[in-house]
Design an enzyme around this catalytic site. Sequence first.
Site, PDB file in Angstrom:
ATOM      1  N   HIS A  91       0.845  -1.194   0.000  1.00 58.41           N
ATOM      2  CA  HIS A  91       0.000   0.000   0.000  1.00 58.41           C
ATOM      3  C   HIS A  91       0.881   1.245   0.000  1.00 58.41           C
ATOM      4  O   HIS A  91       1.461   1.615   1.020  1.00 58.41           O
ATOM      5  CB  HIS A  91      -0.923  -0.025   1.223  1.00 58.41           C
ATOM      6  CG  HIS A  91      -1.796   1.188   1.344  1.00 58.41           C
ATOM      7  ND1 HIS A  91      -2.321   1.607   2.550  1.00 58.41           N
ATOM      8  CD2 HIS A  91      -2.242   2.073   0.417  1.00 58.41           C
ATOM      9  CE1 HIS A  91      -3.038   2.706   2.351  1.00 58.41           C
ATOM     10  NE2 HIS A  91      -3.002   2.998   1.073  1.00 58.41           N
ATOM     11  N   LEU A  98       5.519   2.995   3.136  1.00 53.80           N
ATOM     12  CA  LEU A  98       4.960   1.841   2.436  1.00 53.80           C
ATOM     13  C   LEU A  98       4.416   0.887   3.486  1.00 53.80           C
ATOM     14  O   LEU A  98       5.136   0.483   4.397  1.00 53.80           O
ATOM     15  CB  LEU A  98       6.018   1.137   1.588  1.00 53.80           C
ATOM     16  CG  LEU A  98       5.584  -0.201   0.971  1.00 53.80           C
ATOM     17  CD1 LEU A  98       4.425  -0.016   0.006  1.00 53.80           C
ATOM     18  CD2 LEU A  98       6.767  -0.876   0.268  1.00 53.80           C
ATOM     19  N   GLU A  99       3.151   0.540   3.356  1.00 50.84           N
ATOM     20  CA  GLU A  99       2.489  -0.383   4.280  1.00 50.84           C
ATOM     21  C   GLU A  99       2.363  -1.736   3.581  1.00 50.84           C
ATOM     22  O   GLU A  99       1.650  -1.860   2.585  1.00 50.84           O
ATOM     23  CB  GLU A  99       1.112   0.167   4.663  1.00 50.84           C
ATOM     24  CG  GLU A  99       0.343  -0.685   5.647  1.00 50.84           C
ATOM     25  CD  GLU A  99      -1.026  -0.082   5.974  1.00 50.84           C
ATOM     26  OE1 GLU A  99      -1.529  -0.313   7.084  1.00 50.84           O
ATOM     27  OE2 GLU A  99      -1.602   0.624   5.111  1.00 50.84           O
ATOM     28  N   ILE A 100       3.084  -2.719   4.088  1.00 51.63           N
ATOM     29  CA  ILE A 100       3.003  -4.071   3.532  1.00 51.63           C
ATOM     30  C   ILE A 100       2.010  -4.875   4.359  1.00 51.63           C
ATOM     31  O   ILE A 100       2.059  -4.868   5.593  1.00 51.63           O
ATOM     32  CB  ILE A 100       4.388  -4.740   3.516  1.00 51.63           C
ATOM     33  CG1 ILE A 100       5.267  -4.063   2.457  1.00 51.63           C
ATOM     34  CG2 ILE A 100       4.287  -6.236   3.253  1.00 51.63           C
ATOM     35  CD1 ILE A 100       6.667  -4.596   2.381  1.00 51.63           C
ATOM     36  N   THR A 149      -3.512   1.860   8.277  1.00 53.46           N
ATOM     37  CA  THR A 149      -3.607   3.309   8.032  1.00 53.46           C
ATOM     38  C   THR A 149      -5.004   3.732   7.606  1.00 53.46           C
ATOM     39  O   THR A 149      -5.550   4.702   8.130  1.00 53.46           O
ATOM     40  CB  THR A 149      -2.569   3.752   6.979  1.00 53.46           C
ATOM     41  OG1 THR A 149      -2.684   2.923   5.829  1.00 53.46           O
ATOM     42  CG2 THR A 149      -1.161   3.668   7.542  1.00 53.46           C
TER      43      THR A 149
END
Length: 707
Positions: free
Chosen positions: A444, A455-457, A493
């Site tokens: 994301h 960066l959201e994994i 988030t």
Amino acid sequence: MSYLSTENEDGVLVVTLDQPGEKVNKLDEQLIGEFQDLLQNTDPDSIDGIVLVSGKESNFIAGADVEMLKNKSAPEGIEELSRRGNKLLLKLENYAKPVVAAIHGSCIGGGMEVAMACNYRVASEHSDTTMGQPEVQLGLLPGGGGTQRLPRLIGVQNALTYMLTGKTIYPRKAYKLGLLDELTHRDAVLTAAKKAVAKINKGNFERKDKRSLLHQLMEGLSPLRKIIYSQARKRSKSKTKGNYPAPDKIIDCVKEGYENGMEAGLELESVNFGKLAATPESKALVNLFFAMQGAKKNSDEDKVREVEKIGVLGAGLMGSGIADVSANNDYRVLLKDQTVEQAGEGKKDIWQRLEKKREKHIISSFERDRISSLVTPTETYKGFKNTDLVIEAVFEDLDLKQSILQEVEEATSDHTIFASNTSSLPIGDIADAADRPDQVVGMHYFSPVPKMPLLEIITTDQTADWVTATAREVGIQQGKHVIVVNDGPGFYTTRILSPFMNEALMLLEEGIAIKELDSHMKDFGFPVGPAALFDEVGIDVAAHITKVLNELFAERGVNPSTKPEELFEAGYKGRKNQKGFYRYKQKNGETKKDAPNEDIYEFFGGSGRTSMDAETVQQRMTLTMVNEAAWCLQEDILRYPVDGDLGAVLGLGFPPFLGGPFRYIDREGAGTIVERLQNYEQKHGARFTPADILKKYAESDKKFHQD
């Protein structure tokens, strides 16, 4: 092992800085000690001069070692550390023979202060070379003479601009300002530095004042300098809303040094450095800094598989942004859209961003063309067979994403990872259509991708460890700070943003004006207000997210506002169609936000608006986000509180000086947060019901961070 090594080259003592066991040089107590010994034990009569050069590939000194601050008592220990450093740099500056800094790579913070204490600075023109005084971003000021030497080199007004913002200075700009004395090719830096020693010894060097005539006039007269200090304070307060104590103290130090001499300025600098280090704002920002450093490391490096070629599906704003950060970090990219023309437009956007960098002399035309050549626009899956990772950035529709996943699996190899850039759809639901669900992961990104640092994994129960590790490594190489969270609607988030935005709608229904709502939240420390954020994200996207998260919140007895769907059905999308909470106008070819759109009030009870207490608005908004962060930790969406802090600050603009939701809870006390939530729960219902984990921490007076 020694930090410094020396070699006499034709009468010039070349001092190589190479911190043992580290990728970059940092200014720490070992370096300070070895510098002291070097200056004390080197006979000036035995040499023509000294050149400082780095033994690292791409940095001179990448700043002071922030660990020093954690290991010192504030303010006394840190004040003394600054005073000791300043004494050393005065000795360097006043050494009997010329001292020249040969700079290639990052020369930041304390590193720049070392360079400024030298008599001459030569640097490479390479894009790796950067300078700056970013201490303000840690709630601090330059504590090694930066507040004194930078104004003397480039002028008060220019120096304040860079110290109060922490902006990076690239080589051409640094030379134009007078911060650098010479630019050359990276391979010629040491040679040029040795020649500079001879030039100074022969009396052939005199530094030119590169300030504009207006700046020289204003800075040369004390009454006009007072205006400069005053205007700097006003501009700073306008940007920081008074939430950060460092800018005022930076201005105080510059003023003291200019009006009462460098010795007085250095003394105040050391005192203020210690005072700032003791503030809760600086402590929060320093902790955030360490969290950010941690998010750039991969704890599972041994599981990473090599990625050389990336496929990106969708060449719109998100897709072209993902392709941009990939190509800029030397990944080959296939950028696919429905037509090659649409894909070409995505590549054009990348080229235009590269061209802007070239115009600013950040990169060369050769680098621009080289990076651009790494991106290949396409309308087919031809060439995808040898991709290692495919990232889809298409519309938020589950059926569409599942069908694309199936197409990708058919067109790629057995080892290819499939990543979805969805902002809300559960990755497990997308992976239900996969033949290889263990190779499906969420990545994301945040818009605009080239600028947003997070960066959201997102991993499912089936995601293989090597897939997570590899996706994380790609994100790190793309320059992102990476957090890894577990799967669920909205992940972390988007999920904590949703109740925050919902509360904004509730406040609008209660009668607050759009401008007042946004103003109150910006004063609290958020970079943009919630109404403006609705327009930026897209009201259509907000409507979709509301649907995705409705069931989750309904289980807790929370019924989110239906306004996003109503507004979307009425044609409101926000900035993208210039119809949202604000009006928009075209200026210099760009769409700019204008006045609030009062027509939208018909959805919120009419045009009659009621002023509301700022603290009430700020607490209601912030507590919804903080509480939801706690729910996410409780439900194992979040793995660690530090990831929750990073995600909120870097992805959503939670005020950095508060450190993030969990730092904020620790600062206020879990008991205080629970009490506030329960008070609002009595007035407004279940959306303020405290998470059980909060109540548990309140009962035991426990903190989420133990440092």
